[in-house]
Design a protein around this motif. Structure first.
Motif, PDB file in Angstrom:
ATOM      1  N   LEU A   1       0.841  -1.186   0.000  1.00  0.00           N
ATOM      2  CA  LEU A   1       0.000   0.000   0.000  1.00  0.00           C
ATOM      3  C   LEU A   1       0.886   1.249   0.000  1.00  0.00           C
ATOM      4  N   VAL A   2       0.509   2.229  -0.817  1.00  0.00           N
ATOM      5  CA  VAL A   2       1.274   3.473  -0.925  1.00  0.00           C
ATOM      6  C   VAL A   2       0.294   4.634  -1.053  1.00  0.00           C
ATOM      7  N   PRO A   3       0.763   5.865  -0.825  1.00  0.00           N
ATOM      8  CA  PRO A   3      -0.118   7.017  -1.043  1.00  0.00           C
ATOM      9  C   PRO A   3      -0.527   7.108  -2.514  1.00  0.00           C
ATOM     10  N   LEU A   4      -1.764   7.484  -2.749  1.00  0.00           N
ATOM     11  CA  LEU A   4      -2.243   7.651  -4.117  1.00  0.00           C
ATOM     12  C   LEU A   4      -1.758   8.991  -4.661  1.00  0.00           C
ATOM     13  N   HIS A   5      -1.217   8.973  -5.874  1.00  0.00           N
ATOM     14  CA  HIS A   5      -0.691  10.174  -6.531  1.00  0.00           C
ATOM     15  C   HIS A   5       0.407  10.833  -5.698  1.00  0.00           C
ATOM     16  N   GLY A   6       1.218  10.035  -5.045  1.00  0.00           N
ATOM     17  CA  GLY A   6       2.344  10.548  -4.275  1.00  0.00           C
ATOM     18  C   GLY A   6       3.576   9.712  -4.543  1.00  0.00           C
ATOM     19  N   THR A   7       4.723  10.193  -4.134  1.00  0.00           N
ATOM     20  CA  THR A   7       5.955   9.452  -4.358  1.00  0.00           C
ATOM     21  C   THR A   7       5.949   8.146  -3.566  1.00  0.00           C
ATOM     22  N   THR A   8       6.576   7.122  -4.138  1.00  0.00           N
ATOM     23  CA  THR A   8       6.579   5.799  -3.521  1.00  0.00           C
ATOM     24  C   THR A   8       7.960   5.379  -3.014  1.00  0.00           C
ATOM     25  N   ASN A   9       8.993   6.167  -3.294  1.00  0.00           N
ATOM     26  CA  ASN A   9      10.377   5.816  -2.948  1.00  0.00           C
ATOM     27  C   ASN A   9      10.860   4.602  -3.725  1.00  0.00           C
ATOM     28  N   HIS A  10      10.186   4.297  -4.830  1.00  0.00           N
ATOM     29  CA  HIS A  10      10.609   3.205  -5.698  1.00  0.00           C
ATOM     30  C   HIS A  10      10.766   3.722  -7.120  1.00  0.00           C
ATOM     31  N   SER A  11      11.562   3.023  -7.903  1.00  0.00           N
ATOM     32  CA  SER A  11      11.776   3.416  -9.290  1.00  0.00           C
ATOM     33  C   SER A  11      12.087   2.181 -10.136  1.00  0.00           C
ATOM     34  N   CYS A  12      11.948   2.336 -11.456  1.00  0.00           N
ATOM     35  CA  CYS A  12      12.307   1.297 -12.417  1.00  0.00           C
ATOM     36  C   CYS A  12      13.091   1.936 -13.552  1.00  0.00           C
ATOM     37  N   GLN A  13      13.803   1.104 -14.308  1.00  0.00           N
ATOM     38  CA  GLN A  13      14.579   1.584 -15.444  1.00  0.00           C
ATOM     39  C   GLN A  13      14.533   0.555 -16.548  1.00  0.00           C
ATOM     40  N   THR A  14      14.825   1.003 -17.762  1.00  0.00           N
ATOM     41  CA  THR A  14      14.928   0.093 -18.891  1.00  0.00           C
ATOM     42  C   THR A  14      16.376  -0.350 -19.072  1.00  0.00           C
ATOM     43  N   VAL A  15      16.540  -1.493 -19.707  1.00  0.00           N
ATOM     44  CA  VAL A  15      17.856  -1.948 -20.161  1.00  0.00           C
ATOM     45  C   VAL A  15      17.705  -2.290 -21.636  1.00  0.00           C
ATOM     46  N   MET A  16      18.465  -1.583 -22.493  1.00  0.00           N
ATOM     47  CA  MET A  16      18.370  -1.788 -23.943  1.00  0.00           C
ATOM     48  C   MET A  16      19.771  -1.888 -24.509  1.00  0.00           C
ATOM     49  N   ASP A  17      20.029  -2.959 -25.250  1.00  0.00           N
ATOM     50  CA  ASP A  17      21.371  -3.188 -25.811  1.00  0.00           C
ATOM     51  C   ASP A  17      22.436  -3.138 -24.728  1.00  0.00           C
ATOM     52  N   GLY A  18      22.107  -3.661 -23.564  1.00  0.00           N
ATOM     53  CA  GLY A  18      23.053  -3.726 -22.465  1.00  0.00           C
ATOM     54  C   GLY A  18      23.240  -2.437 -21.698  1.00  0.00           C
ATOM     55  N   LYS A  19      22.508  -1.362 -22.053  1.00  0.00           N
ATOM     56  CA  LYS A  19      22.648  -0.080 -21.386  1.00  0.00           C
ATOM     57  C   LYS A  19      21.435   0.206 -20.520  1.00  0.00           C
ATOM     58  N   ALA A  20      21.679   0.577 -19.277  1.00  0.00           N
ATOM     59  CA  ALA A  20      20.594   0.880 -18.344  1.00  0.00           C
ATOM     60  C   ALA A  20      20.191   2.340 -18.484  1.00  0.00           C
ATOM     61  N   GLY A  21      18.895   2.576 -18.577  1.00  0.00           N
ATOM     62  CA  GLY A  21      18.386   3.936 -18.630  1.00  0.00           C
ATOM     63  C   GLY A  21      18.318   4.551 -17.243  1.00  0.00           C
ATOM     64  N   LYS A  22      17.955   5.812 -17.207  1.00  0.00           N
ATOM     65  CA  LYS A  22      17.857   6.508 -15.934  1.00  0.00           C
ATOM     66  C   LYS A  22      16.695   5.947 -15.117  1.00  0.00           C
ATOM     67  N   PRO A  23      16.891   5.658 -13.820  1.00  0.00           N
ATOM     68  CA  PRO A  23      15.783   5.189 -12.983  1.00  0.00           C
ATOM     69  C   PRO A  23      14.639   6.211 -12.964  1.00  0.00           C
ATOM     70  N   MET A  24      13.421   5.716 -13.131  1.00  0.00           N
ATOM     71  CA  MET A  24      12.239   6.570 -13.173  1.00  0.00           C
ATOM     72  C   MET A  24      11.438   6.420 -11.882  1.00  0.00           C
TER      73      MET A  24
END
Length: 214
Positions: A168-191
């Motif tokens: 459970l997290v606040p709705l429409h608020g920051t979650t302190n979590h992020s994800c990123q893409t990996v393409m051709d072995g390169k990691a994108g910026k955490p979102m």
């Protein structure tokens, strides 16, 4: 019981694709490399079709109809498959001004919903009243977050912080979590991830086709 927050209309049940922040978009892939986040998610469990969600039967009483709708809305919050239940007070009626606090669960996590019945906004002149509901909390899931990144960017791999299976997290608020893409072995910026009514929201100021870069 008075419901403090009201929403104008019933939220849509369909999955809507999010634009990833604002800023310039470019089809070229500049050189970029960011540290990789710890959790690799190669095959996230997608959100199930609403056709698979138990709906109220014909002739069901109103509180059962609302509970069935909240099951679908709860799946929208989580953006992935999981065990879902919902219940509403038996005295909830389909009349203008009726209010109630209902509850749903996703994998055992309980979310309370402020439910209100008000005048219909149907331009076609259907039923005179309709119900709407707003959750008091959001649900963040690892599969739901990764699935959204795959949907928006289509990378080779998605990596995330240590997001629990469901939390459970606040709705429409920051979650302190992020994800990123990996393409051709390169990691994108955490979102950074926010949780919305129908799917996680990804914060990215500048992106290419397959990655957040700034």
């Amino acid at each position: 019981m008075r419901v403090k927050r009201r929403i104008a209309a019933m939220g849509g049940l369909g999955l809507l694709l999010t634009a990833c922040g604002t800023g310039s978009q470019d089809d070229t892939e500049p050189e970029h490399a960011f540290p990789e986040l710890p959790r690799a998610v190669a095959e996230p469990v997608p959100q199930p079709s609403h056709l698979s969600i138990p709906w109220a039967s014909d002739g069901a009483v109103f509180h059962e109809v609302v509970a069935a709708g909240l099951r679908a809305k709860t799946v929208d919050l989580a953006n992935t498959a999981g065990a879902v239940t919902a219940r509403c007070p038996a005295d909830l009626e389909l009349r203008d001004g009726a209010e109630a606090v209902c509850a749903s669960t996703f994998e055992g996590l309980e979310v309370e919903w402020d439910v209100i019945v008000g005048p219909s906004t149907d331009p076609n002149g259907g039923a005179p009243v309709q119900w709407s509901a707003e959750p008091r909390q959001g649900i963040l899931t690892l599969d739901g977050a990764a699935h959204q990144v795959y949907t928006v960017f289509g990378p080779d791999l998605v990596r995330c912080t240590d997001i629990p299976k469901a939390v459970l997290v606040p709705l429409h608020g920051t979650t302190n979590h992020s994800c990123q893409t990996v393409m051709d072995g390169k990691a994108g910026k955490p979102m950074p991830i926010e949780v919305g009514l129908v799917h996680p929201l990804l914060t990215c100021r500048q992106r290419t086709v397959h990655a957040c870069t700034g």
